[in-house]
Design a protein around this motif. Structure first.
Motif, PDB file in Angstrom:
ATOM      1  N   GLU A   1      -0.453  -0.260  -5.299  1.00  0.00           N
ATOM      2  CA  GLU A   1      -0.171  -1.500  -4.723  1.00  0.00           C
ATOM      3  C   GLU A   1       0.313  -1.508  -3.319  1.00  0.00           C
ATOM      4  OE1 GLU A   1       0.472  -1.213  -7.932  1.00  0.00           O
ATOM      5  OE2 GLU A   1      -1.424  -1.738  -8.757  1.00  0.00           O
ATOM      6  N   ILE A   2      -0.065  -2.303  -2.474  1.00  0.00           N
ATOM      7  CA  ILE A   2       0.524  -2.584  -1.271  1.00  0.00           C
ATOM      8  C   ILE A   2       0.425  -3.918  -0.800  1.00  0.00           C
ATOM      9  CG2 ILE A   2      -1.663  -1.783  -0.021  1.00  0.00           C
ATOM     10  CD1 ILE A   2       0.328  -0.605   2.143  1.00  0.00           C
ATOM     11  N   GLN A   3       1.355  -4.670  -0.343  1.00  0.00           N
ATOM     12  CA  GLN A   3       1.354  -5.764  -0.011  1.00  0.00           C
ATOM     13  C   GLN A   3       0.235  -5.853   1.242  1.00  0.00           C
ATOM     14  OE1 GLN A   3       2.888  -8.692  -1.096  1.00  0.00           O
ATOM     15  NE2 GLN A   3       4.210  -7.673  -2.587  1.00  0.00           N
ATOM     16  N   PHE A   4      -0.405  -7.199   1.272  1.00  0.00           N
ATOM     17  CA  PHE A   4      -1.405  -7.475   2.306  1.00  0.00           C
ATOM     18  C   PHE A   4      -0.817  -7.417   3.820  1.00  0.00           C
ATOM     19  CE2 PHE A   4      -3.484 -10.447   5.299  1.00  0.00           C
ATOM     20  CZ  PHE A   4      -4.777  -9.819   5.136  1.00  0.00           C
ATOM     21  N   ASP A   5       0.424  -7.935   3.790  1.00  0.00           N
ATOM     22  CA  ASP A   5       1.100  -7.902   5.080  1.00  0.00           C
ATOM     23  C   ASP A   5       1.444  -6.531   5.556  1.00  0.00           C
ATOM     24  OD1 ASP A   5       0.740 -10.586   5.423  1.00  0.00           O
ATOM     25  OD2 ASP A   5       2.756 -11.266   5.072  1.00  0.00           O
ATOM     26  N   CYS A   6       2.108  -5.743   4.575  1.00  0.00           N
ATOM     27  CA  CYS A   6       2.245  -4.376   4.648  1.00  0.00           C
ATOM     28  C   CYS A   6       1.236  -3.563   5.031  1.00  0.00           C
ATOM     29  CB  CYS A   6       2.935  -3.732   3.754  1.00  0.00           C
ATOM     30  SG  CYS A   6       4.812  -4.709   3.066  1.00  0.00           S
ATOM     31  N   CYS A   7      -0.035  -3.745   4.297  1.00  0.00           N
ATOM     32  CA  CYS A   7      -1.048  -3.100   4.834  1.00  0.00           C
ATOM     33  C   CYS A   7      -1.441  -3.434   6.134  1.00  0.00           C
ATOM     34  CB  CYS A   7      -2.324  -3.579   3.747  1.00  0.00           C
ATOM     35  SG  CYS A   7      -3.674  -2.503   4.224  1.00  0.00           S
ATOM     36  N   LEU A   8      -1.536  -4.446   6.723  1.00  0.00           N
ATOM     37  CA  LEU A   8      -1.648  -4.827   8.174  1.00  0.00           C
ATOM     38  C   LEU A   8      -0.868  -3.977   9.152  1.00  0.00           C
ATOM     39  CD1 LEU A   8      -3.104  -8.353   8.204  1.00  0.00           C
ATOM     40  CD2 LEU A   8      -4.151  -6.292   7.974  1.00  0.00           C
ATOM     41  N   ILE A   9       0.518  -3.967   8.874  1.00  0.00           N
ATOM     42  CA  ILE A   9       1.765  -3.553   9.446  1.00  0.00           C
ATOM     43  C   ILE A   9       1.182  -1.901   9.516  1.00  0.00           C
ATOM     44  CG2 ILE A   9       3.980  -3.037   9.731  1.00  0.00           C
ATOM     45  CD1 ILE A   9       4.589  -5.610   8.411  1.00  0.00           C
ATOM     46  N   GLN A  10       1.093  -1.245   8.554  1.00  0.00           N
ATOM     47  CA  GLN A  10       0.673   0.111   8.264  1.00  0.00           C
ATOM     48  C   GLN A  10      -0.547   0.460   9.203  1.00  0.00           C
ATOM     49  OE1 GLN A  10      -1.194   2.007   4.846  1.00  0.00           O
ATOM     50  NE2 GLN A  10       0.429   3.581   4.992  1.00  0.00           N
TER      51      GLN A  10
END
Length: 311
Positions: A93-102
């Motif tokens: 799992e990865i947070q939606f915002d963390c995914c966009l940051i990555q």
């Protein structure tokens, strides 16, 4: 997350599969990835340290090399730790915002690397074709300006990718090991022509622009080298470019080959797509310090001096 007509709008979590089709052996895949990660961190960190501490290396070529190493280090740290967590701990799992940051930082570092390679090619062009003007052209102010422009160009160009992700998603499962722009866009349940068009625009306007001018720089360099009368002078001039040429070729060949396979390799297994996408991001940070360490005399001698016991 908000559920609308069977779709998700701004889901709280995404799930990264890792390498689809190879889930049962991902713990073994993680071993070479981990070794590559450690070597890349050590190699690029050592390169930055050497260039920073050795005053004789405070020249344009080595300053650009230090920025390239910092970019590679950032790219490696951006994707590999989460990838290893997926492979070894099955924490997908990865947070939606963390995914966009990555996503943002991954593609920003890619664009920065391309820009630094162009700056290095221009530096070699001036050093070989206009050697008497090199110090006058590449002043400290100009170096700072070039690095700033490369950073700002990458940052502003990529910022639209996460901003355009205000979409409805038909699923939250990403068949990838990191949040690549294309992998996330394909999950959308609505028209994403703008997202895809912008991705292609970035590829052609940034990478395409850079590769054209890098080729032109080296064309002029080769023309100037072959005009030299003495064979030793030709070999010496050409030797200063071999590391740059290798790094340039491996970066762009991997980039364009992976992009070609992704867009036109319809009969290629999905895990091949993902492994290629991982390799073209992880191989350059691993190889670049090795190439420059072996091919650059000043760096090689400094490394030997650092690890040779003093009597």
């Amino acid at each position: 997350m908000a559920l609308t007509n069977g779709t998700f709008f701004k889901p709280s979590l995404f799930t990264l599969v890792g390498v689809p089709g190879l889930e049962s052996v991902q713990h073994w895949i993680g071993i070479p990835f981990f070794i590559s990660f450690i070597l890349a961190v050590i190699g690029n960190g050592l390169l930055i340290t050497i260039i920073h501490t050795e005053r004789s290396l405070h020249e344009p070529m080595y300053i650009f090399l230090a920025v390239l190493a910092a970019t590679d280090l950032g790219l490696t740290l951006c994707i590999t730790p989460k990838m290893l967590v997926i492979f070894w701990l099955h924490s997908r799992e990865i947070q939606f915002d963390c995914c966009l940051i990555q996503m943002y930082f991954t593609h920003t570092f890619q664009c920065m690397e391309s820009g630094i390679l162009l700056a290095m090619a221009f530096d070699r062009y001036v050093a070989i074709c206009e050697p008497l003007r090199h110090s006058a052209i590449f002043t400290k102010k100009v170096l700072i300006s070039i690095i700033t422009v490369v950073t700002i160009r990458a940052s502003l160009t990529i910022i639209m990718c996460p901003l355009l992700m205000k979409l409805h998603f038909r699923t939250t499962v990403i068949s990838h090991s990191y949040c690549a722009h294309v992998a996330v866009v394909t999950l959308a349940a609505e028209n994403v022509r703008i997202n895809k068009a912008y991705g292609l625009l970035v590829a052609f306007s940034v990478l395409g622009f850079d590769v054209i001018f890098i080729f032109l720089s080296y064309a002029f360099i080769f023309q100037a080298v072959f005009k030299l009368s003495q064979k030793e002078a030709r070999l010496k001039a050409f030797n200063t470019c071999t590391a740059h040429i290798f790094v340039f070729l491996q970066f762009y060949i991997l980039t364009f080959f992976t992009s070609f396979i992704h867009r036109f390799g319809f009969n290629v297994a999905p895990y091949v797509h993902i492994l290629l996408s991982n390799l073209y991001l992880l191989v350059p940070p691993l190889l670049n310090p090795i190439v420059y360490g072996v091919k650059t005399k000043q760096i090689r001698e400094t490394v030997i001096k650092m690890f040779t016991p003093k009597n």
